[in-house]
Motif scaffolding. Structure first.
Motif, PDB file in Angstrom:
ATOM      1  N   SER A  22       0.835  -1.188   0.000  1.00  0.00           N
ATOM      2  CA  SER A  22       0.000   0.000   0.000  1.00  0.00           C
ATOM      3  C   SER A  22       0.875   1.245   0.000  1.00  0.00           C
ATOM      4  O   SER A  22       2.004   1.239   0.488  1.00  0.00           O
ATOM      5  CB  SER A  22      -0.918   0.003   1.235  1.00  0.00           C
ATOM      6  OG  SER A  22      -0.141   0.028   2.420  1.00  0.00           O
ATOM      7  N   GLN A 364     -21.417   4.522   3.925  1.00  0.00           N
ATOM      8  CA  GLN A 364     -20.363   3.621   3.499  1.00  0.00           C
ATOM      9  C   GLN A 364     -21.017   2.311   3.054  1.00  0.00           C
ATOM     10  O   GLN A 364     -21.196   1.380   3.828  1.00  0.00           O
ATOM     11  CB  GLN A 364     -19.364   3.374   4.642  1.00  0.00           C
ATOM     12  CG  GLN A 364     -18.058   2.774   4.182  1.00  0.00           C
ATOM     13  CD  GLN A 364     -17.240   3.740   3.323  1.00  0.00           C
ATOM     14  OE1 GLN A 364     -17.147   4.923   3.626  1.00  0.00           O
ATOM     15  NE2 GLN A 364     -16.651   3.231   2.250  1.00  0.00           N
ATOM     16  N   PRO A 367     -16.837  -1.434   1.850  1.00  0.00           N
ATOM     17  CA  PRO A 367     -15.558  -0.897   2.341  1.00  0.00           C
ATOM     18  C   PRO A 367     -14.885   0.073   1.373  1.00  0.00           C
ATOM     19  O   PRO A 367     -14.178   0.985   1.801  1.00  0.00           O
ATOM     20  CB  PRO A 367     -14.710  -2.163   2.543  1.00  0.00           C
ATOM     21  CG  PRO A 367     -15.698  -3.237   2.820  1.00  0.00           C
ATOM     22  CD  PRO A 367     -16.894  -2.905   1.968  1.00  0.00           C
ATOM     23  N   ASP A 368     -15.125  -0.108   0.074  1.00  0.00           N
ATOM     24  CA  ASP A 368     -14.479   0.745  -0.923  1.00  0.00           C
ATOM     25  C   ASP A 368     -15.470   1.579  -1.738  1.00  0.00           C
ATOM     26  O   ASP A 368     -15.104   2.149  -2.760  1.00  0.00           O
ATOM     27  CB  ASP A 368     -13.618  -0.081  -1.869  1.00  0.00           C
ATOM     28  CG  ASP A 368     -14.350  -1.300  -2.410  1.00  0.00           C
ATOM     29  OD1 ASP A 368     -15.582  -1.366  -2.233  1.00  0.00           O
ATOM     30  OD2 ASP A 368     -13.694  -2.182  -2.996  1.00  0.00           O
ATOM     31  N   LEU A 369     -16.739   1.628  -1.303  1.00  0.00           N
ATOM     32  CA  LEU A 369     -17.767   2.368  -2.043  1.00  0.00           C
ATOM     33  C   LEU A 369     -18.610   3.197  -1.081  1.00  0.00           C
ATOM     34  O   LEU A 369     -19.163   2.667  -0.115  1.00  0.00           O
ATOM     35  CB  LEU A 369     -18.670   1.407  -2.817  1.00  0.00           C
ATOM     36  CG  LEU A 369     -19.860   2.044  -3.569  1.00  0.00           C
ATOM     37  CD1 LEU A 369     -19.362   2.942  -4.687  1.00  0.00           C
ATOM     38  CD2 LEU A 369     -20.792   0.961  -4.095  1.00  0.00           C
ATOM     39  N   SER A 370     -18.711   4.496  -1.346  1.00  0.00           N
ATOM     40  CA  SER A 370     -19.509   5.385  -0.503  1.00  0.00           C
ATOM     41  C   SER A 370     -20.465   6.202  -1.359  1.00  0.00           C
ATOM     42  O   SER A 370     -20.220   6.447  -2.543  1.00  0.00           O
ATOM     43  CB  SER A 370     -18.612   6.328   0.309  1.00  0.00           C
ATOM     44  OG  SER A 370     -17.916   7.225  -0.542  1.00  0.00           O
ATOM     45  N   TYR A 416     -15.813   5.319  -5.548  1.00  0.00           N
ATOM     46  CA  TYR A 416     -15.322   3.944  -5.479  1.00  0.00           C
ATOM     47  C   TYR A 416     -13.797   3.959  -5.536  1.00  0.00           C
ATOM     48  O   TYR A 416     -13.202   4.498  -6.480  1.00  0.00           O
ATOM     49  CB  TYR A 416     -15.879   3.116  -6.638  1.00  0.00           C
ATOM     50  CG  TYR A 416     -15.294   1.728  -6.717  1.00  0.00           C
ATOM     51  CD1 TYR A 416     -15.529   0.797  -5.712  1.00  0.00           C
ATOM     52  CD2 TYR A 416     -14.496   1.357  -7.798  1.00  0.00           C
ATOM     53  CE1 TYR A 416     -14.986  -0.483  -5.782  1.00  0.00           C
ATOM     54  CE2 TYR A 416     -13.953   0.092  -7.884  1.00  0.00           C
ATOM     55  CZ  TYR A 416     -14.204  -0.830  -6.871  1.00  0.00           C
ATOM     56  OH  TYR A 416     -13.666  -2.078  -6.941  1.00  0.00           O
ATOM     57  N   THR A 417     -13.162   3.391  -4.520  1.00  0.00           N
ATOM     58  CA  THR A 417     -11.708   3.300  -4.464  1.00  0.00           C
ATOM     59  C   THR A 417     -11.306   1.862  -4.762  1.00  0.00           C
ATOM     60  O   THR A 417     -11.452   0.973  -3.912  1.00  0.00           O
ATOM     61  CB  THR A 417     -11.180   3.719  -3.088  1.00  0.00           C
ATOM     62  OG1 THR A 417     -11.632   5.043  -2.789  1.00  0.00           O
ATOM     63  CG2 THR A 417      -9.660   3.692  -3.055  1.00  0.00           C
ATOM     64  N   ALA A 418     -10.825   1.614  -5.970  1.00  0.00           N
ATOM     65  CA  ALA A 418     -10.450   0.256  -6.371  1.00  0.00           C
ATOM     66  C   ALA A 418      -9.221  -0.226  -5.601  1.00  0.00           C
ATOM     67  O   ALA A 418      -9.167  -1.368  -5.148  1.00  0.00           O
ATOM     68  CB  ALA A 418     -10.195   0.209  -7.874  1.00  0.00           C
ATOM     69  N   ASN A 419      -8.236   0.653  -5.462  1.00  0.00           N
ATOM     70  CA  ASN A 419      -7.031   0.370  -4.687  1.00  0.00           C
ATOM     71  C   ASN A 419      -6.344   1.697  -4.414  1.00  0.00           C
ATOM     72  O   ASN A 419      -6.924   2.757  -4.637  1.00  0.00           O
ATOM     73  CB  ASN A 419      -6.105  -0.614  -5.433  1.00  0.00           C
ATOM     74  CG  ASN A 419      -5.851  -0.190  -6.867  1.00  0.00           C
ATOM     75  OD1 ASN A 419      -5.544   0.973  -7.137  1.00  0.00           O
ATOM     76  ND2 ASN A 419      -5.997  -1.123  -7.809  1.00  0.00           N
ATOM     77  N   ASP A 420      -5.108   1.637  -3.923  1.00  0.00           N
ATOM     78  CA  ASP A 420      -4.399   2.878  -3.602  1.00  0.00           C
ATOM     79  C   ASP A 420      -4.098   3.728  -4.824  1.00  0.00           C
ATOM     80  O   ASP A 420      -3.793   4.913  -4.698  1.00  0.00           O
ATOM     81  CB  ASP A 420      -3.087   2.564  -2.877  1.00  0.00           C
ATOM     82  CG  ASP A 420      -3.320   1.981  -1.496  1.00  0.00           C
ATOM     83  OD1 ASP A 420      -4.331   2.347  -0.870  1.00  0.00           O
ATOM     84  OD2 ASP A 420      -2.492   1.159  -1.049  1.00  0.00           O
ATOM     85  N   SER A 423      -9.209   5.260  -8.565  1.00  0.00           N
ATOM     86  CA  SER A 423     -10.497   5.609  -7.968  1.00  0.00           C
ATOM     87  C   SER A 423     -11.444   6.110  -9.044  1.00  0.00           C
ATOM     88  O   SER A 423     -11.012   6.612 -10.098  1.00  0.00           O
ATOM     89  CB  SER A 423     -10.324   6.675  -6.879  1.00  0.00           C
ATOM     90  OG  SER A 423      -9.807   7.876  -7.434  1.00  0.00           O
TER      91      SER A 423
END
Length: 457
Positions: A22, A364, A367-370, A416-420, A423
């Motif tokens: 990360s 939320q 975990p990766d979608l708000s 949406y945050t796919a990874n570090d 997005s």
């Protein structure tokens, strides 16, 4: 376009496979720190990109990185029907690439290129399009070099960001980020830091390598932050000076010399967060005296034990406007260099002559979608002043319009945050004009939507 999408997809795939740890990219990319890779013996090619030693002890090294942002925007009835009609929307792309050379703990050189393109935009502004230019180029000298404290002198073209970005920001929302030419001294100790600077905002021009030094605007001042303060948690104190060769307001035009004194009390950790700020401005606009101010409150509470962990927020602002025409005093607040998307990415109005009531809810979903929904209610603070864009350009005059209510804005966005590294954001805005805008403009409802993909490395 197809070629860009293909390249973008390949980059996403490669980094998803190769990046095995990360990372924490900062808002100001020159704050990224990859010195910890000095002790990493299993370096991938990506880690070598972030940390390439140039000396035997590893204290001198070079790092590289960048960003690709792809954004589609569509307006219906832009500027309440006053803007040219566009049935197809337009695509904004932004490319950033930087290299960071650190020589021990005492010297540093940072270089960044920026390319911002506006495909299909009718009459794009320099904020939308800047084909290729040097965005940042500065040199640092650390006079202390201690881990617990430092005194750094910086000279050159640089981004600046302070506080909640209400006054000085990098203009992240628009396509072309903002930089300043100048010098800055930065002192940092355990729970205290302060900056003092003298700068000129860069004049952005749409062609290649033609941004230039701005002789018509100066910004100077100091910004201090005290952390771990009993009861209040964190306090900012600042003074900012602005000089402009010519400023045009609803009631006044001419050379501007404006001084801003402000404080901010804030807490950003825990379920309950807050941000309170007050600012007073004085000086001269032509022969008129300046007496302007703003106060803001932003509180939020996150319910950790409820499904979707909802966060309820309430933001309110009171921002002064001109009280009387021709009385020799100008009360219009100047937001200086705020974040461009001040009241959302649609950026229909700016923070001058404004009362704003802004509740919002964030859920939320995963975990990766708000999902965030918010509602903004706008009134003119003074009926003897118009409304302004975020850059303080006058949109409509206030004379001969006795209505205060400007309009209602509803917005929602999925993040949406796919990874570090990657997005996505989908957002939509609806703005219903109030009585003031119905009289001053064509008075049509504004519909705005945007899809953003952002890739950092």
């Amino acid at each position: 376009m197809k070629r860009f999408c293909l390249i973008f997809s390949l980059l996403v795939f490669v980094f998803a496979v190769k990046a095995q740890q990360s990372v924490n990219f900062q808002k100001l990319r020159y704050d990224d720190d990859f010195s910890y890779l000095k002790k990493d013996s299993a370096k991938t090619w990506y880690k070598k990109l972030k940390y390439t030693p140039l000396s035997s002890d590893g204290s001198t090294y070079i790092s590289a990185g960048g960003e690709v942002r792809y954004q589609y925007q569509y307006f219906k009835n832009e500027n309440w029907g006053d803007a040219p009609k566009d049935n197809d929307g337009y695509v904004l792309t932004r490319y950033l690439f930087h290299t960071d050379l650190k020589v021990g703990s005492h010297f540093r050189a940072f270089f960044q290129l920026q390319s911002s393109l506006a495909d299909g935009r009718i009459d794009p502004s320099p904020v939308d399009q800047n084909v290729l230019d040097v965005h940042q180029l500065f040199f640092d000298a650390n006079l202390y070099g201690k881990e617990s404290e430092s005194l750094i002198l910086r000279a050159g073209r640089q981004e600046m960001l302070y506080g909640s970005q209400r006054i000085i920001a990098v203009r992240e929302g628009p396509n072309n980020r903002l930089a300043f030419d100048g010098v800055k001294a930065m002192l940092k100790r355990k729970n205290f830091k302060t900056d003092a600077f003298y700068t000129h905002p860069v004049v952005n021009r749409p062609e290649i390598f033609n941004d230039h030094f701005n002789k018509n605007t100066k910004l100077w001042g100091s910004y201090s932050t005290f952390n771990a303060v009993p009861v209040l948690h964190n306090i900012d104190l600042y003074y900012l000076g602005l000089w402009k060769r010519n400023t045009v307001l609803d009631d006044g035009q001419g050379k501007e010399r404006r001084h801003s004194l402000g404080t901010r009390i804030w807490k950003s950790k825990g379920n309950f967060t807050y941000d309170f700020e007050g600012l007073y401005q004085f000086g001269k606009l032509g022969a008129a005296n300046i007496m302007a101010w703003t106060v803001s409150s932003n509180t939020a509470y996150r319910f950790e034990n409820i499904k979707f962990k909802p966060t309820f927020s309430l933001k309110t602002e009171a921002i002064s406007g001109n009280r009387n025409y021709g009385d020799g005093t100008v009360e219009t607040f100047n937001p200086l260099f705020p974040r461009g998307a001040y009241f959302g990415l649609a950026a229909l109005v700016g923070p001058s002559n404004m009362i704003d009531l802004h509740p919002s809810i964030q859920l939320q979903l995963l975990p990766d979608l708000s999902l965030t929904t918010d509602c903004d209610f706008f009134w003119r603070m003074s009926k003897n002043d118009g409304i302004y864009a975020p850059n303080l350009s006058l949109i409509y005059y206030g004379a001969a319009n006795n209505n205060a209510y400007t309009g209602t804005q509803l917005a929602a966005n999925f993040d949406y945050t796919a990874n570090d590294f990657l997005s996505f954001t989908l957002e939509g805005t609806w703005f219903a004009p109030g009585d003031y805008l119905k009289q001053s403009s064509p008075g049509k409802n504004v519909y705005f939507t945007a899809v953003t993909a952002q890739f950092k490395f």
